[in-house]
Every structure is written in C-alpha cells, then in structure tokens.
Design a protein around this motif. Structure first.
Motif, mmCIF file in Angstrom:
data_model
loop_
_atom_site.group_PDB
_atom_site.id
_atom_site.type_symbol
_atom_site.label_atom_id
_atom_site.label_comp_id
_atom_site.label_asym_id
_atom_site.label_seq_id
_atom_site.Cartn_x
_atom_site.Cartn_y
_atom_site.Cartn_z
ATOM 1 N N GLY A 150 0.823 -1.205 0.000
ATOM 2 C CA GLY A 150 0.000 0.000 0.000
ATOM 3 C C GLY A 150 0.847 1.240 0.000
ATOM 4 O O GLY A 150 2.030 1.213 -0.337
ATOM 5 N N GLY A 151 0.247 2.377 0.377
ATOM 6 C CA GLY A 151 0.961 3.642 0.393
ATOM 7 C C GLY A 151 1.819 3.747 1.639
ATOM 8 O O GLY A 151 1.397 3.362 2.735
ATOM 9 N N LYS A 152 3.055 4.233 1.458
ATOM 10 C CA LYS A 152 3.954 4.358 2.603
ATOM 11 C C LYS A 152 4.618 5.716 2.588
ATOM 12 O O LYS A 152 5.028 6.208 1.528
ATOM 13 N N LEU A 153 4.734 6.300 3.773
ATOM 14 C CA LEU A 153 5.482 7.545 3.928
ATOM 15 C C LEU A 153 6.504 7.315 5.024
ATOM 16 O O LEU A 153 6.151 6.940 6.144
ATOM 17 N N PHE A 154 7.777 7.505 4.711
ATOM 18 C CA PHE A 154 8.830 7.328 5.694
ATOM 19 C C PHE A 154 9.629 8.601 5.845
ATOM 20 O O PHE A 154 9.746 9.389 4.900
ATOM 21 N N TYR A 155 10.214 8.774 7.041
ATOM 22 C CA TYR A 155 11.175 9.854 7.247
ATOM 23 C C TYR A 155 12.511 9.205 7.561
ATOM 24 O O TYR A 155 12.629 8.427 8.501
ATOM 25 N N CYS A 156 13.550 9.538 6.771
ATOM 26 C CA CYS A 156 14.898 9.038 7.017
ATOM 27 C C CYS A 156 15.726 10.155 7.606
ATOM 28 O O CYS A 156 15.847 11.228 7.017
ATOM 29 N N CYS A 157 16.332 9.889 8.729
ATOM 30 C CA CYS A 157 16.991 10.887 9.555
ATOM 31 C C CYS A 157 18.511 10.742 9.383
ATOM 32 O O CYS A 157 18.989 9.642 9.142
ATOM 33 N N PRO A 158 19.306 11.812 9.547
ATOM 34 C CA PRO A 158 20.765 11.666 9.466
ATOM 35 C C PRO A 158 21.327 10.677 10.484
ATOM 36 O O PRO A 158 22.416 10.132 10.277
ATOM 37 N N SER A 159 20.602 10.420 11.558
ATOM 38 C CA SER A 159 21.111 9.500 12.569
ATOM 39 C C SER A 159 21.092 8.060 12.090
ATOM 40 O O SER A 159 21.673 7.184 12.718
ATOM 41 N N GLY A 160 20.387 7.796 10.998
ATOM 42 C CA GLY A 160 20.261 6.408 10.543
ATOM 43 C C GLY A 160 18.959 5.781 10.999
ATOM 44 O O GLY A 160 18.712 4.610 10.744
ATOM 45 N N SER A 161 18.109 6.522 11.660
ATOM 46 C CA SER A 161 16.789 6.015 12.031
ATOM 47 C C SER A 161 15.811 6.297 10.910
ATOM 48 O O SER A 161 15.978 7.246 10.146
#
Lengths: 289, 237
Positions: A141-152
């Motif tokens: 399905g639809g996905k929204l992710f946030y990728c952070c400089p910390s690697g999380s």
C-alpha cells in the motif's frame, strides 16, 4: 545546544550518552526549507517549499522521482540528498532488472538508513546532513517514511520537516484523521495548506512549490509550474471562503511561525497524544530510538 | 615421446573433430520489418517463437517499447534478446534521470550499437531494428547486425523471413536507381495506410514460405500522437 568538548568527532560519546555530531547533522535538516508528506488510503503526496537564494537564481529542486512507484522530498544539505537519490535510483533499477518487480518502499528505506548509520560510526566520515521524506506505493500500500541523518527511519501517516515545520505539523496533527478517505485533490490541498503554515515571507506560488504524488495505479508524478496552478487556486478559494476555520493557511502563517498560534495549541497537545506517528519538535536523541 | 596436443585435432578413431556437443545459442526465429515515412513509422514483427522444427509459443512479442515514440524490435535468440532489452530499458531510465528528458531515436540507436559491440567476442545473437520519430517528426529506422554495425535507412527487415521480404520492400519503396529523374527521396512518401497494407502483405507472403513466420503479426504504428497497435492473424501452419 552549546559547544562542548565532546562534539568534535562523530565517534565521541558525551557523558550524557549523546552523539553531538549526529545531533548537529539533524540541526542541518531543520535549517532547510520545509517539506511535507501525507498519505491517504489510495495516494501518498509530498509537497516542498523551494527556496531561491536570491531574486536572480532559480528555486532549488528538492523533490525527485526515484522510480515509478517511489519519490523523495528532502530538507537540509541538498547535495547530500542528491547523492542519496542517486543511490536509491540505482538500487531500484537493479532490483527491477533482477526481480522484474518494484523494490518495496520499506526495504529501500532500510537500505538508506543503513548507509546513513555507517556515517555515524566511522571516524573518517560525517553524517548526511539531509532528511528525506520517502513516498512510495507498493504491494503493502501507500507508505510515507522519514529518514533521519542519525540512521533512524520512521513510518508516518503525515510528517513535516525543515524550517518552521512545527506549524505544518500542527496542521497535520489536527487534520490527519481526514486524510485516509480523502480524494487526491483534497489530499494535495491539505499538503499545500500544511506547507503554507511554514511560510513567513511571501506565499505559495507555482515557482516556489513542488508536489509529488504516487498512488494505486498512478506512477510517481511531479507537479511543477503550470500543473500546480489549479491546486494553488483551489487552496486560495478554500482559505478565502473558510477564513479562520481552516486554521489559517496564508494569513495566519506569520502567527504560527514562532510558537504555535493559540487556537492550534490545545489541538496540538491533544493531537500529540493521539497522533502517535508525528514526533515532537526535537527528534528523539539517537539512543532513544 | 612425440609431443601430444591436449585436445587432439583428430578424434580417437581418426576422423577430424566435427562439431561441439553444445552451443550457447539457439535461433528462435521470427521476422521483423520497419518502414519510415514522412511523419510516421510502421514497425511489425511476427509472434511465433520456435526452436528447431518445433513451436514454443504462438503469441510472443519481439518488441521493446521504450516510449510513445521509440521502439526496438529484435529477432534471433530470445534469451539474448530479452537480456538486451532489459539492459536497454535500464539505460533508458538512467538517461532520463541524468538528462531530464527522454532519449531521442538517434541517441538510442547509438547506444544499441555500442551495447552490441561491447560483446563483440561473445555476441548477443540478435538482429535488431530501432525505430521512432526523429527530432523533425520524420520516421527513423536503424538496422543492425549482431555486433552493432548500424545504419539509418528508409526501411529494413531482419530475422528468418528477411530474405523473402527485403526484395519486396526494395521493389515498392526504393528508387530504381539513384540517377532516376525526378530524384526520389530515400524516405518513402507513401501514405501511412498504404505502408501498413504493404507490411501486412509482406508478412502474409513470408508466412507462406518461411516456417518460422506465422501465427500472428504485431504491427506498431508510431505517429506524433503516439503508438497504435494492431495484431493481424497469420496462418498457423
């Protein structure tokens, strides 16, 4: 945060158990101009505010197609973001070549996060200074992710990053329950309305905004320039007709700049309690994730 | 002792070594044709996939459609053809990311030629045609051999029925002589509908005598409005 003796290297812990270099990298994301992402049952939409360094220059592009089913919006050091974008495009192409299927969004996001983590644990590297909002539509399905400089990386229903993003987040927290069943045009309007909360000087125009959308049966499409005009016009109508009710996109954008505007604060507080996905202003220190 | 070669030129019972026991290649047959017009391109390919004297598939497509205005059609060994198509598709997407616009026919024509020559010493057993509309909107057809030698032409065919069809196209589309007056253009001025009919007739005729051509012919008609597809049945024998 202030300078201290534990912030010289990315490989140095502070006595409080923090990695200051990584936190400084996350500061860089907060310096970039705003980017907003939100999703419904059928589509995922990204909207970015594209700064121009002067009247003479063009507006910086921050939204990119990665594959037919996946796109990104970035905030922070855009050149770092471009390098990650090249990596993501390559991974998607390779996966399609070998498996003749699109690379699932969550899988790619994890790969990006792993690369970002490497840069937080090598003395000869530095963390990426860019935050990525990744919008994809795949079998899950639809996905929204946030990728952070910390690697999380975090899975979101809606998120805003960059300068003055708290105002946009407040709007999203208040309205996110309407997103799931919203149609595409309404979803885009919500995205633009959230974005406009982060604007202090001037307003959203077709030159300083980019929108990316992807959905079931809709490959990733970038809306720029003339394609945006109907959406911006609809936004203006909505705001003009609704006045204070809709939470003040452009007019109250200035008020929402510093602290949250008074009407928004109570909603923001209750919103933060129920809206599990939207984080508080400061991203959690690395060790908490 | 006299020196003995590791692999004797003569086999144990004195006969010369005849042939290898295994070949990395196979010929899956199929014929393809492309005709360039003033504002169109007609590209067609048979849909029968064979091996030896057997039929593997009656509805196999030889096309790689890269965009509304660019198509590659490949006859020969289908495993090599599919791999070649996957490689070109990937390169096409990478070009678009780098240049922020689609590839032109001329660019893809060169890329295909280079890709084929890269494997000059273990070639893709493929016989290609690259077709589309050029920058001026005129039809463009490029014809290739297995190792990438290519040329832009007004019409061409490749594959098992090539020797049956090429003379027919030469007769209908090519000037009798370069010296004939009034001078005839190398690109045909035939209207689209007549070109399509010519191609259909060519395939029907080829299907009569070439055992690897039959079942159906897929015809792609490329104009500035986009690409239209027709499928014409052929004899199944």
């Amino acid at each position: 945060m202030f300078r201290n003796q534990y912030d010289q290297d990315v490989t140095t812990w502070s006595p409080q158990g923090r990695m200051h270099q990584v936190e400084y990298a996350m500061e860089a994301v907060k310096q970039g101009s705003a980017a907003v992402g939100l999703k419904s049952d059928t589509h995922v939409v990204l909207a970015t505010l594209n700064r121009a360094s002067s009247e003479l220059s063009s507006h910086q592009r921050k939204t990119f197609k990665v594959d037919d089913h996946l796109g990104i919006a970035m905030s922070g050091i855009i050149s770092d973001g471009r390098s990650l974008c090249r990596y993501m495009r390559n991974e998607c192409l390779n996966h399609r070549y070998v498996f003749e299927a699109p690379l699932p969004t969550a899988r790619l996001v994890r790969q990006v996060a792993d690369r970002a983590q490497v840069c937080t644990q090598r003395s000869w590297k530095r963390p990426y200074g860019v935050g990525l909002l990744v919008a994809g539509f795949d079998k899950a399905g639809g996905k929204l992710f946030y990728c952070c400089p910390s690697g999380s990386y975090y899975d979101y229903k809606a998120m805003a990053i960059g300068a003055r993003s708290q105002a946009a987040k407040t709007y999203l927290e208040r309205k996110f329950e309407e997103f799931a069943s919203a149609d595409l045009d309404t979803l885009i309007r919500h995205g633009l309305q959230a974005l406009s909360a982060s604007v202090t000087d001037g307003e959203l125009t077709k030159d300083n905004v980019s929108v990316a959308l992807v959905g079931k049966g809709t490959p990733l499409t970038l809306l720029e320039d003339a394609d945006l005009e109907p959406h911006l016009a609809a936004l203006a109508d909505e705001v003009g007709g609704d006045g204070a009710g809709s939470g003040g996109a452009m007019e109250e954008g200035g008020g929402a700049d510093g602290a949250s505007a008074p009407p928004a604060a109570p909603d923001g507080a209750s919103g933060a309690a129920e809206a599990a996905p939207a984080p508080e202003d400061e991203p959690p220190a690395p060790m908490e994730t | 002792m006299a020196y003995q070669m590791a692999t004797p030129a003569h086999s144990a019972h004195g006969a010369p070594r005849a042939h290898p026991s295994w070949s990395p290649y196979d010929n899956n047959g199929g014929t393809c044709v492309a005709v360039a017009g003033q504002d169109y391109c007609v590209v067609a390919a048979s849909t029968r996939m064979s091996t030896g004297f057997s039929i593997l598939k009656r509805d196999s497509s030889l096309f790689l459609q890269l965009s509304d205005q660019l198509v590659i059609v490949t006859a020969g060994f289908q495993a090599d053809s599919r791999t070649l198509h996957k490689t070109l598709q990937t390169r096409y997407v990478q070009y678009q990311f780098a240049h922020r616009r689609p590839m032109s026919v001329g660019a893809m024509a060169q890329l295909l030629g280079n890709t084929l020559y890269y494997k000059r010493f273990f070639p893709y057993y493929t016989f290609n045609l690259c077709a589309g509309l050029d920058a001026e909107g005129k039809g463009a057809v490029y014809t290739y051999d297995a190792v990438g030698s290519h040329e832009r032409v007004g019409f061409s065919c490749q594959g098992s029925g090539k020797d049956l069809i090429q003379p027919v196209l030469d007769n209908q589309l090519k000037a009798a002589s370069p010296l004939v007056l009034p001078p005839e253009e190398w690109m045909t001025s035939l209207p689209l509908a007549e070109a399509v009919d010519l191609v259909k007739d060519a395939f029907v005729s080829a299907g009569e005598r070439d055992i690897y051509t039959g079942d159906a012919v897929e015809i792609l008609i490329i104009t500035k409005e986009g690409t239209r597809k027709e499928v014409i049945p052929l004899k199944k024998d």
